[in-house]
Design an enzyme around this catalytic site. Sequence first.
Site, PDB file in Angstrom:
ATOM      1  N   GLY A  80      -7.052  11.940  -2.370  1.00 25.85           N
ATOM      2  CA  GLY A  80      -6.910  11.057  -1.216  1.00 25.85           C
ATOM      3  C   GLY A  80      -5.434  10.800  -0.990  1.00 25.85           C
ATOM      4  O   GLY A  80      -4.572  11.541  -1.476  1.00 25.85           O
ATOM      5  N   LEU A  81      -5.133   9.719  -0.280  1.00 27.60           N
ATOM      6  CA  LEU A  81      -3.720   9.452  -0.005  1.00 27.60           C
ATOM      7  C   LEU A  81      -2.943   9.307  -1.294  1.00 27.60           C
ATOM      8  O   LEU A  81      -1.823   9.800  -1.417  1.00 27.60           O
ATOM      9  CB  LEU A  81      -3.584   8.192   0.838  1.00 27.60           C
ATOM     10  N   GLU A  95      -6.547   3.061  -4.641  1.00 26.62           N
ATOM     11  CA  GLU A  95      -7.581   2.025  -4.715  1.00 26.62           C
ATOM     12  C   GLU A  95      -8.139   1.912  -6.137  1.00 26.62           C
ATOM     13  O   GLU A  95      -8.683   0.867  -6.518  1.00 26.62           O
ATOM     14  CB  GLU A  95      -8.700   2.324  -3.711  1.00 26.62           C
ATOM     15  N   ARG A 131      -9.463 -11.016   6.319  1.00 30.27           N
ATOM     16  CA  ARG A 131     -10.854 -10.553   6.272  1.00 30.27           C
ATOM     17  C   ARG A 131     -11.796 -11.493   5.541  1.00 30.27           C
ATOM     18  O   ARG A 131     -12.910 -11.732   5.998  1.00 30.27           O
ATOM     19  CB  ARG A 131     -10.889  -9.189   5.601  1.00 30.27           C
TER      20      ARG A 131
HETATM   21  C1  LIG Z   1     -13.976   3.182   6.797  1.00 31.87           C
HETATM   22  C2  LIG Z   1     -12.700   2.773   6.149  1.00 31.87           C
HETATM   23  C3  LIG Z   1     -11.604   2.428   6.926  1.00 31.87           C
HETATM   24  C4  LIG Z   1     -10.398   2.042   6.335  1.00 31.87           C
HETATM   25  N1  LIG Z   1      -9.332   1.721   7.140  1.00 31.87           N
HETATM   26  C5  LIG Z   1      -8.145   1.404   6.564  1.00 31.87           C
HETATM   27  C6  LIG Z   1      -6.993   1.156   7.362  1.00 31.87           C
HETATM   28  O1  LIG Z   1      -7.030   1.228   8.575  1.00 31.87           O
HETATM   29  N2  LIG Z   1      -5.842   0.846   6.735  1.00 31.87           N
HETATM   30  C7  LIG Z   1      -5.747   0.781   5.371  1.00 31.87           C
HETATM   31  O2  LIG Z   1      -4.660   0.528   4.872  1.00 31.87           O
HETATM   32  N3  LIG Z   1      -6.820   1.023   4.608  1.00 31.87           N
HETATM   33  C8  LIG Z   1      -8.011   1.336   5.160  1.00 31.87           C
HETATM   34  N4  LIG Z   1      -9.103   1.588   4.357  1.00 31.87           N
HETATM   35  C9  LIG Z   1      -8.942   1.612   2.907  1.00 31.87           C
HETATM   36  C10 LIG Z   1      -8.297   2.911   2.485  1.00 31.87           C
HETATM   37  O3  LIG Z   1      -8.717   3.950   3.321  1.00 31.87           O
HETATM   38  C11 LIG Z   1      -8.641   3.311   1.059  1.00 31.87           C
HETATM   39  O4  LIG Z   1      -8.473   2.237   0.213  1.00 31.87           O
HETATM   40  C12 LIG Z   1      -7.709   4.412   0.601  1.00 31.87           C
HETATM   41  O5  LIG Z   1      -7.677   5.457   1.515  1.00 31.87           O
HETATM   42  C13 LIG Z   1      -8.099   4.915  -0.767  1.00 31.87           C
HETATM   43  O6  LIG Z   1      -7.311   6.035  -1.077  1.00 31.87           O
HETATM   44  P1  LIG Z   1      -7.348   6.685  -2.506  1.00 31.87           P
HETATM   45  O7  LIG Z   1      -6.397   7.824  -2.434  1.00 31.87           O
HETATM   46  O8  LIG Z   1      -7.113   5.658  -3.527  1.00 31.87           O
HETATM   47  O9  LIG Z   1      -8.843   7.195  -2.707  1.00 31.87           O
HETATM   48  P2  LIG Z   1      -9.803   8.145  -1.828  1.00 31.87           P
HETATM   49  O10 LIG Z   1      -9.203   8.548  -0.545  1.00 31.87           O
HETATM   50  O11 LIG Z   1     -11.127   7.494  -1.811  1.00 31.87           O
HETATM   51  O12 LIG Z   1      -9.874   9.468  -2.682  1.00 31.87           O
HETATM   52  C14 LIG Z   1     -10.613   9.568  -3.850  1.00 31.87           C
HETATM   53  C15 LIG Z   1     -10.475  10.969  -4.353  1.00 31.87           C
HETATM   54  O13 LIG Z   1     -10.977  11.040  -5.664  1.00 31.87           O
HETATM   55  C16 LIG Z   1     -11.872  12.111  -5.785  1.00 31.87           C
HETATM   56  N5  LIG Z   1     -12.817  11.761  -6.838  1.00 31.87           N
HETATM   57  C17 LIG Z   1     -13.525  10.614  -6.992  1.00 31.87           C
HETATM   58  N6  LIG Z   1     -14.219  10.636  -8.124  1.00 31.87           N
HETATM   59  C18 LIG Z   1     -13.954  11.815  -8.706  1.00 31.87           C
HETATM   60  C19 LIG Z   1     -14.375  12.422  -9.929  1.00 31.87           C
HETATM   61  N7  LIG Z   1     -15.178  11.812 -10.794  1.00 31.87           N
HETATM   62  N8  LIG Z   1     -13.913  13.671 -10.192  1.00 31.87           N
HETATM   63  C20 LIG Z   1     -13.065  14.314  -9.345  1.00 31.87           C
HETATM   64  N9  LIG Z   1     -12.635  13.763  -8.225  1.00 31.87           N
HETATM   65  C21 LIG Z   1     -13.069  12.534  -7.902  1.00 31.87           C
HETATM   66  C22 LIG Z   1     -12.455  12.308  -4.432  1.00 31.87           C
HETATM   67  O14 LIG Z   1     -12.927  13.618  -4.294  1.00 31.87           O
HETATM   68  C23 LIG Z   1     -11.230  12.017  -3.560  1.00 31.87           C
HETATM   69  O15 LIG Z   1     -10.449  13.183  -3.474  1.00 31.87           O
HETATM   70  C24 LIG Z   1     -10.304   1.978   4.944  1.00 31.87           C
HETATM   71  C25 LIG Z   1     -11.396   2.316   4.147  1.00 31.87           C
HETATM   72  C26 LIG Z   1     -12.603   2.699   4.743  1.00 31.87           C
HETATM   73  C27 LIG Z   1     -13.746   3.021   3.868  1.00 31.87           C
END
Ligand SMILES: Cc1cc2nc3c(=O)[nH]c(=O)nc-3n(C[C@H](O)[C@H](O)[C@H](O)COP(=O)(O)OP(=O)(O)OC[C@H]3O[C@@H](n4cnc5c(N)ncnc54)[C@H](O)[C@@H]3O)c2cc1C
Lengths: 666, 248
Positions: free
Chosen positions: A43-44, A454, A338
């Site tokens: 993810g990001l 996250e 929120r």
């Molecule tokens: C609908 C929605 C709208 C949102 N809008 C906003 C917004 O406008 N502004 C804002 O700041 N935030 C927003 N958020 C929150 C934000 O998008 C998320 O908190 C953030 O993108 C999380 O990023 P991340 O990289 O931590 O995880 P994620 O993008 O969830 O990525 C998780 C990654 O881990 C991988 N993964 C998970 N478990 C495993 C495993 N066991 N083995 C291998 N790979 C695994 C997945 O494949 C994925 O690649 C929003 C969230 C949602 C749900």
Amino acid sequence: MSVLDSKVPKGPLKTKWTDYKNHIDLVNPANKRNIDVIVVGTGLAGGSAAATLAELGYNVKTFCYQDSPRRAHSIAAQGGINAAKNYQGDGDSTYRLFYDTVKGGDYRSREANVYRLAEVSGNIIDQCVAQGVPFARDYGGLLDNRSFGGVLVSRTFYAKGQTGQQLLLGAYSAMNRQIARGKITSFNRHEMLDVVKVNGKARGIIARNLVTGEIERHSAHAVVIASGGYGNVYFLSTNAMGSNVTASWKIHKKGAFFANPCYTQIHPTCIPRSGDYQSKLTLMSESLRNDGRIWVPKNMEDVMAIREGKKKPTDLSEDERDYYLERRYPAFGNLVPRDVASRAAKERCDAGYGVNATGEAVYLDFASSIQRYGIEQAKIHNIENASKEKIYELGAAIVKAKYGNLFQMYEKIVDQDPYKTPMMIYPAVHYTMGGVWVDYNLMTTIPGCYAIGEANFSDHGANRLGASALMQGLADGYFVLPYTIGDYLSHDIRTGKIPTDTPEFDAAEKEVTDRIEFFINNKGEHSVDYYHKKLGKIMWDKCGMSRNAEGLKTAIDEISALRKDFWKNVNVPGTTTEYNEQLAKAGRVADFLELGELFAKDALVREESAGGHFREEHQTEDGEAKRLKEFQFVSAWEYKGEPKDAVLHKEELVYENIEVKERSYK
Amino acid sequence: MNLTLKIWRQSDANDKGKMVDYKVTEISEHMSFLEMMDVLNEQLINKGEEPVAFDHDCREGICGMCSMFINGEAHGPDRGVTTCQLHMRMFKDGDTITIEPFRAKAFPVIKDLVVDRSSFDRIQQAGGYISVNTSGNTQDANATLISKHAADEAMDAATCIGCGACVASCKNASAMLFVGAKVSQYALLPQGQIEAVDRVKNMVAQMDLEGFGNCTNTGACEVECPKGISLENIARMNREYFSANVKE
Ligand SMILES: Cc1cc2nc3c(=O)[nH]c(=O)nc-3n(C[C@H](O)[C@H](O)[C@H](O)COP(=O)(O)OP(=O)(O)OC[C@H]3O[C@@H](n4cnc5c(N)ncnc54)[C@H](O)[C@@H]3O)c2cc1C
Ligand code: SF4
Ligand code: FES
């Protein structure tokens, strides 16, 4: 003496990060080539970290369960990303972003981490623009901003209603550049099922190839967990269907403390549920609150008439409507944070004013904005005496340009036209502020194991402000971890490749295989979803928007009993050596069943209200959350077998640069 | 409503595969198509049969994971939606619905309705990026002005979710709409100019290597694209490609 050391560097807040970076150990480029890093999640957070680490010269392996890194759930983020650029000249600054975030989090986040986040925020926007992220622009060609809840400035950058998509595609493109150079190997459709520790340090993972079912060993000098949030413990949430806690939970069971599991964000503006078959909930971006006004009818007769279809919301005159946020919070109005907005919606619906058949919906109305924009446009285009219809048409066009894709999404799901009739919305589980405990370096309590995005707990306290998760994910991945990890890896330049044919890998693999085989051979009575739905209901009813001691105690017993039943009666079809979604899901739900109990336990111990954690026993006279000084700490849980045996460690939170005040948005 | 489903079942890449009939009852018109599939799968699991494998994740039309070919159309009969956003109100009681995977030589079937679209990733790796380091040592974001028009147009191209419906809808299984969208996003922005020549050539070369077919301008892709990516993007890519070869 606590075992937790946050490793926050000494010195003034403003220069902490710069000074620290200047003194951190570096790894020279030639040595980086001999060092491997595993990043779980693209993810990001994971995507940006993988790209940057590879660019620095490390050998990176990424893992994600989707078929492409580009599909991580960050893709779904709609509204925007914060940065203290002060492009609008409205008084924004690093300090103000820091202040808003700490206050928004109800004074439950770590000061130094949040300040660093605010400090690097501006650079994120520069970076993304350089990558070709098409952020919205104004007519003069400069970047445009919008406002999000809980703040009084406009600091949110956006790309229509698809900001997360565009930022993720930016990070994915940076990854692609490194994949093409051979510096990243990306393992898609792979799920991490355990971490492997050698001499106490994280040295690899066990992963399952989701296409062939093969169990694989991967070694590295450090492991980064970027697997996102655990909102799906509620079954219904705005998370993707596959979002899970497994990666975080596995490292927790191997020694990483889990912090503040009970801090969950219930987002105020989601499409209400419609039936038992519902598989997920859909968010309507917070950005809509820039232009939408939230209300319910003032009179119960009107509520009833609307529910029975005898009246339409548009039939109600202004003084028959209760714009309850504007009424209760005149300073912030519809843009309160929120947690406050969600509780206010629940309060109205609990009092019987919900506007749909289930009684769980309020209106989000764009009529006044359409009117206002229409008049403005008529002026701009020199249209004199514009008709009502013309004004509506001009105004609707502006609203469409801003939120078109969200309106379309709403219409497809609900089958109503939100340009003509107000949207119906209700709070839904959205984000988890809790997560793996990390120090200032983003390292967990397992040496060499990091958590970013996250998945960690650090920056949002008890409530996250809108548009700051994207900011945090990218800050962690692009600008923080790549520095701090060097300090640790500088001790590994002579280690050499970590072998995978060792007893540690054998043991971890066996644990994983045993569990998978158990699932397939169990042939029980109930499907995985049966358990997931039951767990979700317990969580929503007893650990949801408001919580009390009695409910939480019941939840603990119920979850524990459900878990026992799961391990006896779960039914997983198919075999272990094929594409088998049910099998993958069984493992995820098994972990949710443990996390859920720890969650309830954490909520029970935290005898105060803070942000998204609202304990009914602790509220002010007008129903606001009541924080308590003695709970100004992070709860970090150590795994000891059953969730009920988890041991609590406290990290005291010290605020030296911000005055801890009553959090008020009135 | 009660429905008959004719679904493609194929146990793995080597299996020949066949259509199998199923019945589902009491389907609500408010359900999404995938929720209807959940009902079917729950039914199969409880009968001790193997559920139908299909790709999905966000279920809100943005991740590009879902990919069903429903009644002869990629993402089904509705316009401007992905499979996960398709609702049962588009169907009526007694209907028979055929459900197949997205078919193309470059999208081999993994199981049932799940296909392998990693060819799309490899096309992106061939040049779908701007070579800028992620160290943050870039100029201020507002240093280069970009007209609102260009930014909006680039954004329209960038909204492609990489689902592959364009390929599945094309009788030649061409990936021109997908690649055109990516090339266009960068072609429309000043940041993308420096590598424009190599980008378009490398991405097109990789596309050909993956076994996607040629574009014969039938326009089926644009009709089925859930994100409204327009044929103009193909035209723009052709111009870029032509001028890249002239510059050579
Ligand atoms: C609908 C929605 C709208 C949102 N809008 C906003 C917004 O406008 N502004 C804002 O700041 N935030 C927003 N958020 C929150 C934000 O998008 C998320 O908190 C953030 O993108 C999380 O990023 P991340 O990289 O931590 O995880 P994620 O993008 O969830 O990525 C998780 C990654 O881990 C991988 N993964 C998970 N478990 C495993 C495993 N066991 N083995 C291998 N790979 C695994 C997945 O494949 C994925 O690649 C929003 C969230 C949602 C749900
Ligand atoms: S162009 Fe349209 S149909 Fe093709 S991959 Fe992109 S979004 Fe899907
Ligand atoms: S499941 Fe993500 S687009 Fe359909």
